[in-house]
Design an enzyme around this catalytic site. Structure first.
Site, mmCIF file in Angstrom:
data_model
loop_
_atom_site.group_PDB
_atom_site.id
_atom_site.type_symbol
_atom_site.label_atom_id
_atom_site.label_comp_id
_atom_site.label_asym_id
_atom_site.label_seq_id
_atom_site.Cartn_x
_atom_site.Cartn_y
_atom_site.Cartn_z
ATOM 1 N N LYS A 62 0.600 4.597 8.445
ATOM 2 C CA LYS A 62 1.214 4.951 7.160
ATOM 3 C C LYS A 62 0.165 5.074 6.076
ATOM 4 C CE LYS A 62 2.407 1.722 4.612
ATOM 5 N NZ LYS A 62 1.851 0.883 3.505
ATOM 6 N N LYS A 81 -7.297 1.358 -2.894
ATOM 7 C CA LYS A 81 -6.898 0.944 -1.541
ATOM 8 C C LYS A 81 -7.097 2.067 -0.545
ATOM 9 C CE LYS A 81 -5.294 -1.678 1.725
ATOM 10 N NZ LYS A 81 -3.977 -2.318 1.751
ATOM 11 N N THR A 109 0.873 -1.175 0.000
ATOM 12 C CA THR A 109 0.000 0.000 0.000
ATOM 13 C C THR A 109 0.903 1.215 0.000
ATOM 14 O OG1 THR A 109 -1.756 -1.150 1.179
ATOM 15 C CG2 THR A 109 -1.794 1.249 1.235
#
Length: 293
Positions: free
Chosen positions: A239, A171, A96
């Site tokens: 993150k 995502k 990701t």
């Protein structure tokens, strides 16, 4: 294609590699700490001493590392994947990461005679082990049929979303949905406890109604059992939320739920929870309720 390179053998990567080998792929692996790859090597994976070595022997290279900076490190530079792979090699980054970085990798790969897709995944280590990950893909449509079988060895919901970067944008939508859902799950469980109910019995009712979700049914049960082992690390979710907030800012999008969730997970991290699973947000709510933080 049968020769696959794989960089990153973490919580998710190790299961993905096993599923590739079950489907008959020859998998060469590299990770920073060889000891973490030893179980895979015992099962038939082939060790390579660097990212460059993996790239040189592979028809397709898959990466799933920690942060965008790690992605840059493994793809770019003299020892990176792009410079060391042959023309015609396919790259699949399943980290990701940022949509902009995905587009940059695809552009540089194309100029070098290669093709790159961004293909982040959704689903915990349980889904990775079962080969049932949701895989969101961005990149070239014309040659996608070459890599689809590889992705289907690891997931059962493989969707090409659009050009390079589209997988990462998808995502981000996924992580934004999870961020607010996790807050709701924790608040529901802590409310049930505070009201004197057995949260496990409450779960039997609400998980089958409109509140039902993976976060409630799977992670909610882990919260009640105080099982905070990582299927997905808090530090990695933070993150992801950082990337999502940056992308949302570029899109001039109002995202109060995402920002609040990040603030709460940052509080958990600051109190020692960065290597817990995301369900450990439950701990932080308990600490806040009890005035411990």
């Amino acid at each position: 294609m049968k020769k696959i390179g794989f960089v990153g053998t973490g919580v998710m990567g190790q299961h993905m590699i096993r599923n590739l080998m079950k489907q008959g792929y020859e998998v060469s692996v590299f990770t920073r700490t060889k000891e973490k790859a030893e179980p895979l090597l015992d099962e038939g994976a082939i060790w390579k001493g660097s990212v460059a070595e993996v790239a040189r022997v592979s028809e397709a290279v898959i990466t799933i590392v920690g942060f965008p900076s790690d992605v840059e490190e493994v793809y770019f530079g003299a020892e990176g994947i792009i410079e060391n792979a042959s023309k015609g090699t396919f790259f699949i980054d399943m980290t990701t990461s940022s949509p902009e970085l995905a587009a940059e990798i695809a552009s540089k790969a194309k100029s070098n005679g290669q093709v790159a897709w961004d293909a982040p995944v959704s689903g915990s280590d349980v889904f990775a082990e079962a080969g049932k990950l949701a895989i969101m893909v961005g990149g070239e449509e014309a040659s996608f049929h070459h890599v689809r079988p590889i992705l289907e060895a690891m997931g059962e919901n493989v969707v090409l979303q659009g050009p390079a970067g589209a997988g990462q944008h998808t995502k981000m939508s996924n992580q934004i949905a999870i961020a607010s859902t996790m807050m709701g799950v924790v608040e529901a469980i802590t409310y049930a406890e505070k009201a004197g109910l057995d949260p496990a019995i409450v779960m039997e009712s609400i998980e089958h109604g409109a509140a039902g979700s993976f976060s409630l049914s799977k992670l909610g049960k882990k919260m009640i059992a105080e099982d905070f082992a990582p299927g997905f690390y808090v530090k990695h979710f933070i993150k992801d939320m950082d990337i999502a907030i940056a992308s949302a800012d570029r899109l001039e999008l109002f995202t109060p739920g995402l920002r609040l969730a990040k603030e709460l997970f940052e509080g958990l991290k600051e109190n020692g929870g960065e290597n817990d699973g995301t369900q450990a947000l439950y701990k932080y709510y308990k600490w806040k309720t009890e005035g411990l933080v």
